[in-house]
Scaffold this active site. Sequence first.
Site, PDB file in Angstrom:
ATOM      1  N   SER A 206      -2.076  -8.218 -71.597  1.00  0.00           N
ATOM      2  CA  SER A 206      -1.177  -7.567 -70.478  1.00  0.00           C
ATOM      3  C   SER A 206       0.308  -8.179 -70.465  1.00  0.00           C
ATOM      4  O   SER A 206       0.560  -8.714 -71.308  1.00  0.00           O
ATOM      5  CB  SER A 206      -2.090  -7.833 -69.012  1.00  0.00           C
ATOM      6  OG  SER A 206      -1.423  -7.206 -68.343  1.00  0.00           O
ATOM      7  N   ASN A 207       0.912  -7.893 -69.296  1.00  0.00           N
ATOM      8  CA  ASN A 207       2.129  -8.269 -69.165  1.00  0.00           C
ATOM      9  C   ASN A 207       2.857  -8.491 -67.761  1.00  0.00           C
ATOM     10  O   ASN A 207       1.740  -8.800 -66.857  1.00  0.00           O
ATOM     11  CB  ASN A 207       3.177  -7.099 -69.840  1.00  0.00           C
ATOM     12  CG  ASN A 207       3.019  -5.979 -69.043  1.00  0.00           C
ATOM     13  OD1 ASN A 207       3.219  -5.966 -67.548  1.00  0.00           O
ATOM     14  ND2 ASN A 207       2.576  -4.915 -69.589  1.00  0.00           N
ATOM     15  N   HIS A 208       3.847  -8.993 -67.348  1.00  0.00           N
ATOM     16  CA  HIS A 208       3.919  -9.657 -65.908  1.00  0.00           C
ATOM     17  C   HIS A 208       4.383  -8.565 -65.030  1.00  0.00           C
ATOM     18  O   HIS A 208       4.869  -8.875 -63.922  1.00  0.00           O
ATOM     19  CB  HIS A 208       5.387 -10.598 -66.300  1.00  0.00           C
ATOM     20  CG  HIS A 208       5.133 -12.031 -67.128  1.00  0.00           C
ATOM     21  ND1 HIS A 208       3.902 -12.772 -66.761  1.00  0.00           N
ATOM     22  CD2 HIS A 208       5.576 -12.235 -68.421  1.00  0.00           C
ATOM     23  CE1 HIS A 208       3.959 -13.694 -67.524  1.00  0.00           C
ATOM     24  NE2 HIS A 208       4.946 -13.350 -68.620  1.00  0.00           N
TER      25      HIS A 208
END
Length: 397
Positions: A206-208
């Site tokens: 995923s990402n932030h």
Amino acid sequence: MLKGKKILLGISGSIAAYKSVFILRQLIKAGAEVKVVMTPSAKQFVTPLTLSTLSKNEVISELSENDSWSNHVMLGRWADMMIVAPLSCNTLSKMASGLCDNLLMAVYLSATCPVVVAPAMDEDMWNHFTTKENIKKIKANGNLVLPVGEGELASGLTGAGRMAEPEFIIEWVESYFSKAKSFTGKNVLVTAGPTQEAIDPVRYISNHSSGKMGIAIAEEFYRRGANVILVCGPTNESLPSQIQIIKVTSALQMYDACIKEFGESDIAVMCAAVSDYTVTNISDKKIKKENESIFLELEKTKDILFALGSTKKKHQFLVGFALETNDEKQNAIKKLHGKNADIIVLNSLNDAGAGFGHSTNKVTIFDKKGGEHFFEIKSKSSVASDILNVIHDLYNV
Ligand code: C5P
């Protein structure tokens, strides 16, 4: 016109307080219902009797008066807008730090409506480092700050720091409310948050992205009268209960939801940080720590913005986002044309306070006619408002 609008006028101690009488008079003339809250020191500049006579409402300035408690929470909730004019250096500093030592501050801290301030102070105070910092802070907290004027000051000097003129303030407030329902009847699709691409039943890529920006945009469209569908990836943010939400996890689920909803949409804002790659060899069991290395095969996800851009009809308006770390402008413009969007909102990871996780953002918007719209760092809700203003101006031409 401000017919039926409920306005709280907060007055703090500054010589410009005499002009609050004109603000009050004009708000009433424009049809608003006004209640006045003063700081104790404001009473030295203008009398409660004048203000209560003009507003036809009791003027309050103490947390308790005549042995009864003033209900600041109900006042804060009653209003459609709170205007603090003049905003003194002292009250500004209290707003920036949340200090609650008078009724005006208690009402401000309880207010659920937009808060607009008109600062007024001498030039040296206005230019002081701490004043600049405090203005930045209250802007980042979502308050709307009107510009100060230049000219004769109480000190006898000439310079910046004069309170905005009452006529300007009234025009500003009227224009704010006239935009309020400017997207009534429009169907708007917004994406927000990250996506998660499963590796096995317990792990993902995923990402932030926090989802804050997309949620703020969905809320602003709702506030301006649109029918909003928010397609939202996994987020820890609280989701607005009044808005229709489609919760998704993966890029593919987000793609499917957007393709399904886009046909009926007038405006689509693709704010989500969609994974560019997904895992092809997802393990159906938790991967054990047996091998020194493992191989994850990744394949490109479907680009939702590109897909919407290629089926976009004439009446539809498409907004993309670009988060860049280098060659920002060039990359943003490439995306704008490559994905057939109408505008691209660029935020750079190089700007402090902008991008993932922060509650503030700094954006530049590029439109397909070659226009560039620059904005300062602001709260994500104020950035959302700027983005909607640009959409409104371009969509109606
Ligand atoms: O090309 P890039 O991913 O940087 O473009 C960002 C824009 O494209 C954002 O508006 C994002 O929501 C959208 N996007 C998308 N589908 C993807 C990847 C990005 O809609 N698979």
